[in-house]
Write an enzyme that holds these catalytic residues in place. Structure first.
Site, PDB file in Angstrom:
ATOM      1  N   ASP A  13       3.617 -30.956  -3.212  1.00 10.68           N
ATOM      2  CA  ASP A  13       4.727 -31.491  -4.127  1.00 10.68           C
ATOM      3  C   ASP A  13       5.765 -31.553  -2.735  1.00 10.68           C
ATOM      4  OD1 ASP A  13       6.963 -31.768  -5.557  1.00 10.68           O
ATOM      5  OD2 ASP A  13       5.993 -30.717  -6.512  1.00 10.68           O
ATOM      6  N   ILE A  14       6.400 -32.734  -2.907  1.00  7.60           N
ATOM      7  CA  ILE A  14       6.904 -33.030  -1.563  1.00  7.60           C
ATOM      8  C   ILE A  14       7.778 -31.965  -1.282  1.00  7.60           C
ATOM      9  CG2 ILE A  14       8.625 -34.359  -2.739  1.00  7.60           C
ATOM     10  CD1 ILE A  14       8.616 -35.669   0.713  1.00  7.60           C
ATOM     11  N   ASN A  27      15.557 -46.198  -4.654  1.00  8.03           N
ATOM     12  CA  ASN A  27      15.444 -47.484  -5.197  1.00  8.03           C
ATOM     13  C   ASN A  27      16.894 -48.114  -4.055  1.00  8.03           C
ATOM     14  OD1 ASN A  27      16.965 -47.478  -7.297  1.00  8.03           O
ATOM     15  ND2 ASN A  27      15.550 -46.422  -8.257  1.00  8.03           N
ATOM     16  N   GLY A  35       8.516 -41.095 -10.191  1.00 11.03           N
ATOM     17  CA  GLY A  35       8.009 -40.707  -8.799  1.00 11.03           C
ATOM     18  C   GLY A  35       8.391 -39.698  -8.327  1.00 11.03           C
ATOM     19  N   ASP A  37      11.119 -39.216  -6.221  1.00 10.27           N
ATOM     20  CA  ASP A  37      12.431 -39.768  -6.485  1.00 10.27           C
ATOM     21  C   ASP A  37      13.264 -39.016  -8.208  1.00 10.27           C
ATOM     22  OD1 ASP A  37      15.377 -40.743  -6.419  1.00 10.27           O
ATOM     23  OD2 ASP A  37      14.693 -42.924  -7.169  1.00 10.27           O
ATOM     24  N   THR A 126       4.067 -46.678  -2.475  1.00 12.89           N
ATOM     25  CA  THR A 126       2.297 -46.321  -2.583  1.00 12.89           C
ATOM     26  C   THR A 126       2.146 -45.984  -3.948  1.00 12.89           C
ATOM     27  OG1 THR A 126       1.941 -43.887  -2.008  1.00 12.89           O
ATOM     28  CG2 THR A 126       1.819 -45.733  -0.422  1.00 12.89           C
ATOM     29  N   GLY A 127       3.660 -45.554  -4.780  1.00 16.09           N
ATOM     30  CA  GLY A 127       3.477 -45.807  -5.761  1.00 16.09           C
ATOM     31  C   GLY A 127       3.555 -46.869  -7.023  1.00 16.09           C
ATOM     32  N   TYR A 129       5.684 -49.150  -6.061  1.00 16.64           N
ATOM     33  CA  TYR A 129       5.679 -50.207  -5.445  1.00 16.64           C
ATOM     34  C   TYR A 129       4.529 -50.965  -4.642  1.00 16.64           C
ATOM     35  CZ  TYR A 129      11.166 -50.474  -5.157  1.00 16.64           C
ATOM     36  OH  TYR A 129      12.327 -49.729  -6.052  1.00 16.64           O
TER      37      TYR A 129
HETATM   38  N1  AR6 Z   1       5.801 -35.233  -3.652  1.00 14.80           N
HETATM   39  C1  AR6 Z   1       5.210 -35.715  -3.009  1.00 14.80           C
HETATM   40  N2  AR6 Z   1       4.701 -36.799  -3.363  1.00 14.80           N
HETATM   41  C2  AR6 Z   1       4.723 -37.436  -4.576  1.00 14.80           C
HETATM   42  C3  AR6 Z   1       5.542 -36.683  -5.192  1.00 14.80           C
HETATM   43  C4  AR6 Z   1       5.841 -35.628  -5.006  1.00 14.80           C
HETATM   44  N3  AR6 Z   1       6.302 -34.539  -5.854  1.00 14.80           N
HETATM   45  N4  AR6 Z   1       5.425 -37.674  -6.931  1.00 14.80           N
HETATM   46  C5  AR6 Z   1       4.713 -38.646  -6.426  1.00 14.80           C
HETATM   47  N5  AR6 Z   1       4.269 -38.944  -4.605  1.00 14.80           N
HETATM   48  P1  AR6 Z   1       6.579 -43.103  -5.610  1.00 14.80           P
HETATM   49  P2  AR6 Z   1       7.551 -45.671  -4.125  1.00 14.80           P
HETATM   50  C6  AR6 Z   1       3.996 -40.099  -4.586  1.00 14.80           C
HETATM   51  O1  AR6 Z   1       6.558 -44.354  -7.010  1.00 14.80           O
HETATM   52  O2  AR6 Z   1       6.660 -46.584  -4.621  1.00 14.80           O
HETATM   53  C7  AR6 Z   1      10.666 -44.655  -8.602  1.00 14.80           C
HETATM   54  O3  AR6 Z   1      11.432 -44.750  -9.527  1.00 14.80           O
HETATM   55  C8  AR6 Z   1       3.330 -41.262  -5.547  1.00 14.80           C
HETATM   56  O4  AR6 Z   1       1.597 -40.485  -5.533  1.00 14.80           O
HETATM   57  O5  AR6 Z   1       7.461 -42.024  -6.326  1.00 14.80           O
HETATM   58  O6  AR6 Z   1       8.286 -46.359  -3.061  1.00 14.80           O
HETATM   59  C9  AR6 Z   1      12.320 -45.128  -7.099  1.00 14.80           C
HETATM   60  O7  AR6 Z   1      13.055 -44.897  -7.671  1.00 14.80           O
HETATM   61  C10 AR6 Z   1       2.804 -42.202  -4.428  1.00 14.80           C
HETATM   62  O8  AR6 Z   1       1.846 -42.074  -3.655  1.00 14.80           O
HETATM   63  O9  AR6 Z   1       7.684 -44.146  -4.816  1.00 14.80           O
HETATM   64  C11 AR6 Z   1      11.829 -46.738  -7.040  1.00 14.80           C
HETATM   65  O10 AR6 Z   1      12.604 -47.280  -8.184  1.00 14.80           O
HETATM   66  C12 AR6 Z   1       4.097 -41.922  -3.383  1.00 14.80           C
HETATM   67  O11 AR6 Z   1       4.972 -40.465  -3.925  1.00 14.80           O
HETATM   68  C13 AR6 Z   1      10.295 -46.676  -7.251  1.00 14.80           C
HETATM   69  O12 AR6 Z   1      10.013 -45.635  -7.313  1.00 14.80           O
HETATM   70  C14 AR6 Z   1       5.252 -42.923  -3.953  1.00 14.80           C
HETATM   71  O13 AR6 Z   1       5.354 -42.904  -5.163  1.00 14.80           O
HETATM   72  C15 AR6 Z   1      10.190 -46.315  -5.250  1.00 14.80           C
HETATM   73  O14 AR6 Z   1       8.223 -46.264  -5.605  1.00 14.80           O
END
Ligand code: AR6
Length: 172
Positions: A13-14, A27, A35, A37, A126-127, A129
């Protein structure tokens, strides 16, 4: 001689990383989301959102453009700063790889301005988006390897095994 940045991988977890700066996959509103964020704002507390609101009231009235990065406090997180960047939404029809690489380059540029020496990144885009993890890992690792930065350690913090494996394949 170019400074060489060490790349490390962590499954986890970051928000728990003890580094100078952690990067948020935000975003363009900068006002939070799901996610990573959501986790950063939840664990970091309201100081982060307060600084994000101030950025929106000032220089970033129109939001933070995709591929750009900006820093705030890390609030209660065990880091000094959060660097917010906006990844591109993955598209089947359009190659947005440069924008994804730009997230890494710009985040490291901001980290250098702050004087950060250790920086943790999630797998941006990668989540929610939708970017395929293998391709995102390749772009991320190439972008960091190609960056001119004084950052000593870039730590990719991957949330699940498959993301970890994708990054491990790129740095092997
Ligand atoms: N620690 C590390 N990685 C994580 C964590 C964590 N606590 N939680 C999720 N991930 P995403 P995006 C991973 O969706 O695709 C948000 O709503 C997750 O498994 O967080 O850039 C923003 O506000 C994935 O591999 O970000 C934007 O609207 C990665 O983090 C949108 O999502 C990115 O997933 C951005 O989408």
């Amino acid at each position: 001689m170019a400074h060489s940045t060490k790349i490390t991988l962590v499954l986890g977890d970051i928000t728990e990383q003890h580094v100078d700066a952690i990067v948020n996959a935000a975003n363009s509103s900068l006002l939070g989301g799901g996610g990573v964020d959501g986790a950063i704002h939840r664990r970091g507390g309201p100081e982060i959102l307060a600084e994000c609101r101030a950025l929106r009231a000032g220089h970033y009235g129109g939001g933070l453009p995709t591929g750009h990065a900006v820093a705030t406090t890390a609030g209660r997180l065990p880091a000094r700063w959060v660097v917010h960047t906006v990844g591109p939404v993955w598209s089947r029809d359009e190659d947005r790889s440069e924008l994804l690489a730009s997230c890494y380059h710009e985040s490291l540029r901001v980290a250098d301005e702050l004087g950060a020496r250790t920086v943790a990144f999630p797998a941006i885009s990668t989540g929610a988006y939708g970017w395929p993890i293998g391709d995102a890992a390749r772009i991320a690792v190439e972008a960091v390897r190609g960056a001119e930065t004084a950052v000593e350690e870039v730590r990719f913090v991957l949330f699940d095994e498959s993301a970890y494996e994708a990054f491990a394949q790129q740095i092997s």
